[in-house]
Design a protein around this motif. Structure first.
Motif, PDB file in Angstrom:
ATOM      1  N   LEU A   1       0.849  -1.178   0.000  1.00  0.00           N
ATOM      2  CA  LEU A   1       0.000   0.000   0.000  1.00  0.00           C
ATOM      3  C   LEU A   1       0.893   1.240   0.000  1.00  0.00           C
ATOM      4  N   ASN A   2       0.304   2.424   0.112  1.00  0.00           N
ATOM      5  CA  ASN A   2       1.089   3.658   0.037  1.00  0.00           C
ATOM      6  C   ASN A   2       2.150   3.758   1.116  1.00  0.00           C
ATOM      7  N   ASP A   3       1.827   3.328   2.299  1.00  0.00           N
ATOM      8  CA  ASP A   3       2.771   3.370   3.414  1.00  0.00           C
ATOM      9  C   ASP A   3       3.882   2.355   3.155  1.00  0.00           C
ATOM     10  N   TYR A   4       5.150   2.802   3.264  1.00  0.00           N
ATOM     11  CA  TYR A   4       6.266   1.903   2.983  1.00  0.00           C
ATOM     12  C   TYR A   4       6.433   0.813   4.038  1.00  0.00           C
ATOM     13  N   SER A   5       5.622   0.843   5.096  1.00  0.00           N
ATOM     14  CA  SER A   5       5.622  -0.260   6.057  1.00  0.00           C
ATOM     15  C   SER A   5       4.368  -1.104   5.877  1.00  0.00           C
ATOM     16  N   SER A   6       3.912  -1.193   4.633  1.00  0.00           N
ATOM     17  CA  SER A   6       2.643  -1.888   4.388  1.00  0.00           C
ATOM     18  C   SER A   6       2.770  -2.937   3.289  1.00  0.00           C
ATOM     19  N   TYR A   7       3.836  -3.745   3.336  1.00  0.00           N
ATOM     20  CA  TYR A   7       3.996  -4.856   2.397  1.00  0.00           C
ATOM     21  C   TYR A   7       3.185  -6.062   2.849  1.00  0.00           C
ATOM     22  N   GLY A   8       2.728  -6.828   1.859  1.00  0.00           N
ATOM     23  CA  GLY A   8       2.033  -8.065   2.136  1.00  0.00           C
ATOM     24  C   GLY A   8       2.185  -9.033   0.979  1.00  0.00           C
ATOM     25  N   LEU A   9       1.416 -10.122   1.008  1.00  0.00           N
ATOM     26  CA  LEU A   9       1.510 -11.167  -0.011  1.00  0.00           C
ATOM     27  C   LEU A   9       0.115 -11.655  -0.346  1.00  0.00           C
ATOM     28  N   ILE A  10      -0.161 -11.824  -1.665  1.00  0.00           N
ATOM     29  CA  ILE A  10      -1.431 -12.394  -2.099  1.00  0.00           C
ATOM     30  C   ILE A  10      -1.175 -13.635  -2.945  1.00  0.00           C
ATOM     31  N   ASP A  11      -2.190 -14.496  -3.038  1.00  0.00           N
ATOM     32  CA  ASP A  11      -2.081 -15.658  -3.929  1.00  0.00           C
ATOM     33  C   ASP A  11      -2.813 -15.359  -5.231  1.00  0.00           C
ATOM     34  N   ILE A  12      -2.876 -16.342  -6.141  1.00  0.00           N
ATOM     35  CA  ILE A  12      -3.431 -16.106  -7.466  1.00  0.00           C
ATOM     36  C   ILE A  12      -4.952 -15.950  -7.471  1.00  0.00           C
ATOM     37  N   GLU A  13      -5.575 -16.154  -6.337  1.00  0.00           N
ATOM     38  CA  GLU A  13      -7.002 -15.874  -6.201  1.00  0.00           C
ATOM     39  C   GLU A  13      -7.236 -14.472  -5.659  1.00  0.00           C
ATOM     40  N   GLY A  14      -6.146 -13.777  -5.322  1.00  0.00           N
ATOM     41  CA  GLY A  14      -6.275 -12.457  -4.726  1.00  0.00           C
ATOM     42  C   GLY A  14      -6.429 -12.499  -3.222  1.00  0.00           C
ATOM     43  N   THR A  15      -6.360 -13.707  -2.654  1.00  0.00           N
ATOM     44  CA  THR A  15      -6.496 -13.863  -1.198  1.00  0.00           C
ATOM     45  C   THR A  15      -5.258 -13.329  -0.506  1.00  0.00           C
ATOM     46  N   ILE A  16      -5.454 -12.562   0.559  1.00  0.00           N
ATOM     47  CA  ILE A  16      -4.325 -12.025   1.315  1.00  0.00           C
ATOM     48  C   ILE A  16      -3.742 -13.123   2.200  1.00  0.00           C
TER      49      ILE A  16
END
Length: 358
Positions: free
Chosen positions: A283-298
């Motif tokens: 997201l915009n905040d540089y401390s806001s990394y994450g991971l999603i799968d190919i279904e878009g699930t977080i």
């Protein structure tokens, strides 16, 4: 002096040369002081004063007085007189020669000495793995020859790229726009594109409109994927294109689109392409990394200062303040952020470091 005899010791040829050899059933050759002479079996001179030669199937390319010529090994017929600066076999052929004349222009000549591509190229080379050839004329304009050296493009172009998935990107001279050629040299997609990339996995990113938000995706037949245009488009990775949309553009606007034009949920300021079923997003905040799968699930919430791709079922995350932990691929916070360093798992183990426990 040497002679050639048959199995009954009958003299077949007396060359008068210091050494004498049989080339094939039709030709002998002799050498004296490094100079080569070719003879028929009747001891008739085919050609002499040769400093070197190279045989290509039934054609012999020879050098004499610094120039090159060619003749047929089977018939002794002269194909080209020794008046050229370069001759070699045209790649992939047995009876086509790539020839350069004294004006440094290239042409193609067949095994009978017939010019099949006139001497109009300053450059001539094979076009990657297709068996086709591309050439440049004196104006540095580019055209295509087929596998036997015959011109197949009806005009020349500012440039023609290599073929990818049987399509070659070209730049049109008159319009300065891009299109694609097929293996027959035909314009399967005309010059209507402002920018374009080579095809990969059946698709290419192209700029169809002369505006910032002018990018889209096409297949090899020119069909557009989806129904909109974007600020940027990536190649297809893991079943998805990464596109930058107008929607939420101020916050990045990166989304994932499949081959039907459908989108996964979510819009991101940053997104990696999918790799082995997962994509790192932010997201915009540089401390806001994450991971999603190919279904878009977080899989990993977008709340971490760092997120890696999975290794052996686990994902390294950074929790800030130089602390690292792990999620598993099921989305569980598996190992708390209590390490100064955390490596990826391999065969059930990972290298970690903790300041409280070296």
């Amino acid at each position: 002096k040497q002679m050639i005899i048959d199995e009954n010791l009958n003299v077949m040829a007396f060359t008068g040369d210091a050494t004498c050899f049989e080339l094939n059933s039709e030709l002998n050759y002799g050498t004296t002081n490094g100079i080569i002479t070719f003879y028929t079996k009747n001891n008739e001179v085919v050609i002499g004063n040769i400093s070197s030669y190279q045989q290509y199937f039934d054609m012999i390319v020879y050098q004499s007085n610094g120039k090159y010529g060619a003749f047929k090994a089977s018939t002794s017929e002269i194909i080209l007189d020794a008046e050229y600066t370069f001759i070699s076999l045209l790649e992939g052929n047995e009876d086509r020669l790539k020839v350069r004349n004294v004006d440094s222009m290239y042409g193609v000549v067949d095994g009978n000495g017939t010019v099949v591509f006139d001497f109009e190229a300053v450059y001539l080379d094979i076009n990657n793995a297709t068996g086709l050839f591309y050439y440049q004329d004196v104006n540095n304009h580019t055209g295509l020859l087929n596998a036997v050296g015959t011109k197949i493009t009806s005009e020349t172009y500012a440039f023609i790229d290599g073929f990818f998935e049987n399509r070659a990107l070209y730049l049109d001279l008159e319009t300065n726009l891009y299109g694609y050629l097929n293996l027959e040299g035909e314009e399967v997609i005309g010059p209507v594109l402002y920018q374009a990339y080579n095809f990969l996995d059946g698709y290419a990113a192209v700029k169809e409109l002369d505006v910032a938000q002018g990018w889209t995706v096409i297949d090899v037949d020119g069909n557009v994927v989806g129904s909109s245009h974007y600020f940027s488009v990536s190649s297809l990775y893991g079943g998805y294109f990464k596109v930058q949309t107008l929607a939420d553009y101020d916050n990045g606007g990166y989304m994932f689109m499949d081959e039907t034009g459908a989108f996964l949920p979510g819009s991101y300021a940053f997104a990696n392409s999918f790799y082995e079923g997962y994509a790192i997003v932010r997201l915009n905040d540089y401390s806001s990394y994450g991971l999603i799968d190919i279904e878009g699930t977080i899989i990993v919430p977008t709340t971490y200062s760092y997120t890696a791709t999975p290794k052996d079922g686990y994902i390294v995350v950074g929790c800030g303040a130089g602390q690292y932990g792990y999620y598993d691929v099921e989305g569980n916070y598996a190992i708390p952020c209590e390490y100064d360093h955390a490596g990826g798992f391999s065969e059930g183990r990972a290298v970690v470091r903790s300041s409280s426990n070296q």
